[in-house]
Scaffold this motif. Sequence first.
Motif, PDB file in Angstrom:
ATOM      1  N   GLY A 187       0.800  -1.207  -0.117  1.00  5.69           N
ATOM      2  CA  GLY A 187       0.047  -0.134   0.010  1.00  5.69           C
ATOM      3  C   GLY A 187       0.936   1.074   0.104  1.00  5.69           C
ATOM      4  O   GLY A 187       1.888   1.340  -0.441  1.00  5.69           O
ATOM      5  N   ASP A 191       2.663   4.544   4.951  1.00  7.60           N
ATOM      6  CA  ASP A 191       1.729   3.730   6.046  1.00  7.60           C
ATOM      7  C   ASP A 191       2.452   2.742   6.746  1.00  7.60           C
ATOM      8  O   ASP A 191       2.799   1.695   6.330  1.00  7.60           O
ATOM      9  CB  ASP A 191       0.689   3.306   5.315  1.00  7.60           C
ATOM     10  CG  ASP A 191      -0.581   2.818   6.170  1.00  7.60           C
ATOM     11  OD1 ASP A 191      -0.390   2.393   7.532  1.00  7.60           O
ATOM     12  OD2 ASP A 191      -1.945   3.167   5.992  1.00  7.60           O
ATOM     13  N   SER A 194       0.024  -0.543   7.938  1.00  8.69           N
ATOM     14  CA  SER A 194      -0.844  -1.290   6.789  1.00  8.69           C
ATOM     15  C   SER A 194       0.190  -1.484   5.417  1.00  8.69           C
ATOM     16  O   SER A 194      -0.059  -2.435   4.665  1.00  8.69           O
ATOM     17  CB  SER A 194      -1.756  -0.572   6.330  1.00  8.69           C
ATOM     18  OG  SER A 194      -2.670  -0.390   7.491  1.00  8.69           O
ATOM     19  N   ASN A 195       1.561  -0.722   5.558  1.00 10.24           N
ATOM     20  CA  ASN A 195       2.573  -1.152   4.319  1.00 10.24           C
ATOM     21  C   ASN A 195       3.823  -1.439   4.739  1.00 10.24           C
ATOM     22  O   ASN A 195       4.147  -2.703   4.557  1.00 10.24           O
ATOM     23  CB  ASN A 195       2.536   0.062   3.642  1.00 10.24           C
ATOM     24  CG  ASN A 195       3.444  -0.299   2.277  1.00 10.24           C
ATOM     25  OD1 ASN A 195       3.221  -1.129   1.661  1.00 10.24           O
ATOM     26  ND2 ASN A 195       4.503   0.540   2.372  1.00 10.24           N
ATOM     27  N   ASN A 220       3.947  -1.081  -5.144  1.00  8.67           N
ATOM     28  CA  ASN A 220       2.989  -0.354  -4.064  1.00  8.67           C
ATOM     29  C   ASN A 220       2.052   0.455  -4.657  1.00  8.67           C
ATOM     30  O   ASN A 220       2.284   0.950  -5.804  1.00  8.67           O
ATOM     31  CB  ASN A 220       3.990   0.637  -3.027  1.00  8.67           C
ATOM     32  CG  ASN A 220       4.769  -0.159  -2.279  1.00  8.67           C
ATOM     33  OD1 ASN A 220       5.859  -0.219  -2.514  1.00  8.67           O
ATOM     34  ND2 ASN A 220       4.491  -0.152  -1.158  1.00  8.67           N
ATOM     35  N   ASP A 222      -2.113   2.011  -3.422  1.00 10.36           N
ATOM     36  CA  ASP A 222      -2.876   2.986  -2.160  1.00 10.36           C
ATOM     37  C   ASP A 222      -3.989   2.478  -1.750  1.00 10.36           C
ATOM     38  O   ASP A 222      -4.950   3.180  -1.322  1.00 10.36           O
ATOM     39  CB  ASP A 222      -2.877   4.383  -2.582  1.00 10.36           C
ATOM     40  CG  ASP A 222      -3.533   4.713  -3.622  1.00 10.36           C
ATOM     41  OD1 ASP A 222      -4.572   3.811  -4.253  1.00 10.36           O
ATOM     42  OD2 ASP A 222      -4.104   5.900  -4.009  1.00 10.36           O
ATOM     43  N   PHE A 223      -4.373   1.062  -1.634  1.00 10.15           N
ATOM     44  CA  PHE A 223      -5.073   0.667  -1.232  1.00 10.15           C
ATOM     45  C   PHE A 223      -6.451   0.345  -1.949  1.00 10.15           C
ATOM     46  O   PHE A 223      -7.637  -0.230  -1.452  1.00 10.15           O
ATOM     47  CB  PHE A 223      -5.447   0.732   0.185  1.00 10.15           C
ATOM     48  CG  PHE A 223      -4.243   0.653   1.307  1.00 10.15           C
ATOM     49  CD1 PHE A 223      -3.879  -0.427   1.527  1.00 10.15           C
ATOM     50  CD2 PHE A 223      -3.608   1.862   1.619  1.00 10.15           C
ATOM     51  CE1 PHE A 223      -2.799  -0.607   2.631  1.00 10.15           C
ATOM     52  CE2 PHE A 223      -2.613   1.860   2.606  1.00 10.15           C
ATOM     53  CZ  PHE A 223      -2.006   0.653   2.872  1.00 10.15           C
ATOM     54  N   SER A 227      -5.437   1.208  -8.130  1.00 15.31           N
ATOM     55  CA  SER A 227      -4.129   0.853  -7.962  1.00 15.31           C
ATOM     56  C   SER A 227      -3.681  -0.437  -7.881  1.00 15.31           C
ATOM     57  O   SER A 227      -2.723  -0.841  -8.233  1.00 15.31           O
ATOM     58  CB  SER A 227      -3.441   1.585  -6.321  1.00 15.31           C
ATOM     59  OG  SER A 227      -4.148   0.852  -5.576  1.00 15.31           O
ATOM     60  N   CYS A 249      -1.978  -6.675  -0.186  1.00 15.97           N
ATOM     61  CA  CYS A 249      -1.907  -6.228   1.228  1.00 15.97           C
ATOM     62  C   CYS A 249      -3.245  -5.293   1.339  1.00 15.97           C
ATOM     63  O   CYS A 249      -3.332  -4.781   2.570  1.00 15.97           O
ATOM     64  CB  CYS A 249      -0.927  -5.327   1.756  1.00 15.97           C
ATOM     65  SG  CYS A 249      -0.740  -3.786   1.114  1.00 15.97           S
ATOM     66  N   SER A 250      -4.391  -5.630   0.666  1.00 14.74           N
ATOM     67  CA  SER A 250      -5.635  -5.102   0.901  1.00 14.74           C
ATOM     68  C   SER A 250      -6.524  -5.855   0.052  1.00 14.74           C
ATOM     69  O   SER A 250      -6.258  -6.088  -1.282  1.00 14.74           O
ATOM     70  CB  SER A 250      -5.818  -3.463   0.731  1.00 14.74           C
ATOM     71  OG  SER A 250      -6.270  -3.242  -0.571  1.00 14.74           O
ATOM     72  N   MET A 253      -7.305  -3.911  -3.288  1.00 18.06           N
ATOM     73  CA  MET A 253      -6.264  -3.947  -4.281  1.00 18.06           C
ATOM     74  C   MET A 253      -6.293  -5.303  -5.006  1.00 18.06           C
ATOM     75  O   MET A 253      -6.099  -5.507  -6.414  1.00 18.06           O
ATOM     76  CB  MET A 253      -4.950  -3.508  -3.839  1.00 18.06           C
ATOM     77  CG  MET A 253      -4.686  -2.229  -3.454  1.00 18.06           C
ATOM     78  SD  MET A 253      -2.833  -1.733  -3.318  1.00 18.06           S
ATOM     79  CE  MET A 253      -2.823  -2.400  -1.999  1.00 18.06           C
TER      80      MET A 253
END
Length: 340
Positions: A187, A191, A194-195, A220, A222-223, A227, A249-250, A253
Motif C-alpha cells: 500500500g 503507512d 498497513s504497508n 506499491n 494505495d489500497f 491501484s 495487502c488489501s 487492491m
Amino acid sequence: MAVTIEDVAKEAGVSIATVSRVINGTKAVSPKTEQRVLQAIEHLQFSPNRFAKGLSSNRSDIIGVIVTDISNWVIAAVIKGINSVCAEHGYTLMVCESGGDPERERQLLQQLREQKAAGALFAGLNVTTESTEEMLEQGYPIVLVTQEASDGKHQLTTVIHDNVAAVVDAVNFLYANGHRKIAFIGGLKNDYSSNIKRTEGFLKAAAELNLTVPESYIVNGDFNYDSGYACMQKLYEENTVLPSAVMVCSDMMAVGAIACADHLGLKVPDDLSVMGFDDYEVARYYRPSLSTVRIPYFEEGRQAAEELFSMIDAGVQTTGTIKYVKHQVIRRMSVRDINR
C-alpha cells in the motif's frame, strides 16, 4: 454548590463510569453496586444531567476518534466497534477526519482537549515519536487503534492486529500450496502499519522459506481497486518470468489485480493465484472468491475502546502496552494448490 456525579461516585465508593452506567442503564452492574449508587443519588439529592461529568471532573462525556478517511470501510468497522462501547458507557463519540495530514491531526487533538474530551482513539497514517509526544502533551487518555507507533516504543496504549505475523502466515499458506515465485503488492509507502509492517512480514517469510524475490516483484499502490489494477499491470510488464502467486495487502487492491490479470489473459487461479488481506465483504462475493487474511476490525475497535475506558476509570493516560487481535487465513477460490 451543586452536587456532581463525582460526589455520587465518592459517596457510593465506585468510579464515575459506574455511576454513569447506573444512571443511563447502558451496562449491567451488580445489584449490590447499583443499590449503593441509587442510595447515594437519593441521599445527595443528585439530579443527573449530561453536563455533570464535565462539571465534576473537568471533562465532558465526549470520546474523540481521529481517523484518516471516514469513507474507508476498515475505518468504518473500527468506528462501529468503538461506538458500541461508548454507547454502553453513556458517552458520545465525536469522529474527526484528518485526511492523513499531521498538522490537521495536531489541530484535532487540541480541539478535543478544548472540548474537555474524556479520552481519544487515534488511527493516523504514521504515528511518529513527535506525534506521540504531542498526544501525551494533551493530558487525556489516548489509545492507538489499527495503527502502531513507527518508533516501536509503544509509549501509547495500542490495540491492533499483528501485520507482520499475518502476512507471514499468508505467505506460508501460499508456500504450502506449492508456490515458490510470490510477488507482493503493498500500500502507501508511508503507512507504517498497513504497508511497512506488511512488507516486513512478506520479506521475513520469504527469507525463512528461502524464496528468491526480485526487486521487480514488489510494487506499491494505495489500497484501492485502481491501484491494484495498476500494480498488477506493472508486475506483468516488468517481469519476464511471472510469479505464480501474488500477496496483496488489501482486498480492494486484490480485486483490482484480478481484474487486470483477466484483462491480460491470465486466469485466476489457474495461471495466477491471488491472496488478499482484510476479508472485506467483496472477498466473499467476487468471482473467484478471494482467499485472504481476516482481520476483525469491529472487535479491534471494541477492544480499543474498552482499553480507553479502563484507563479513564483508573485515571491514567497510557499503559504503554500493545494488544493484538487475532487474524485468520481464509481459503477461498483465488488460490490454486499447484501441488496437486
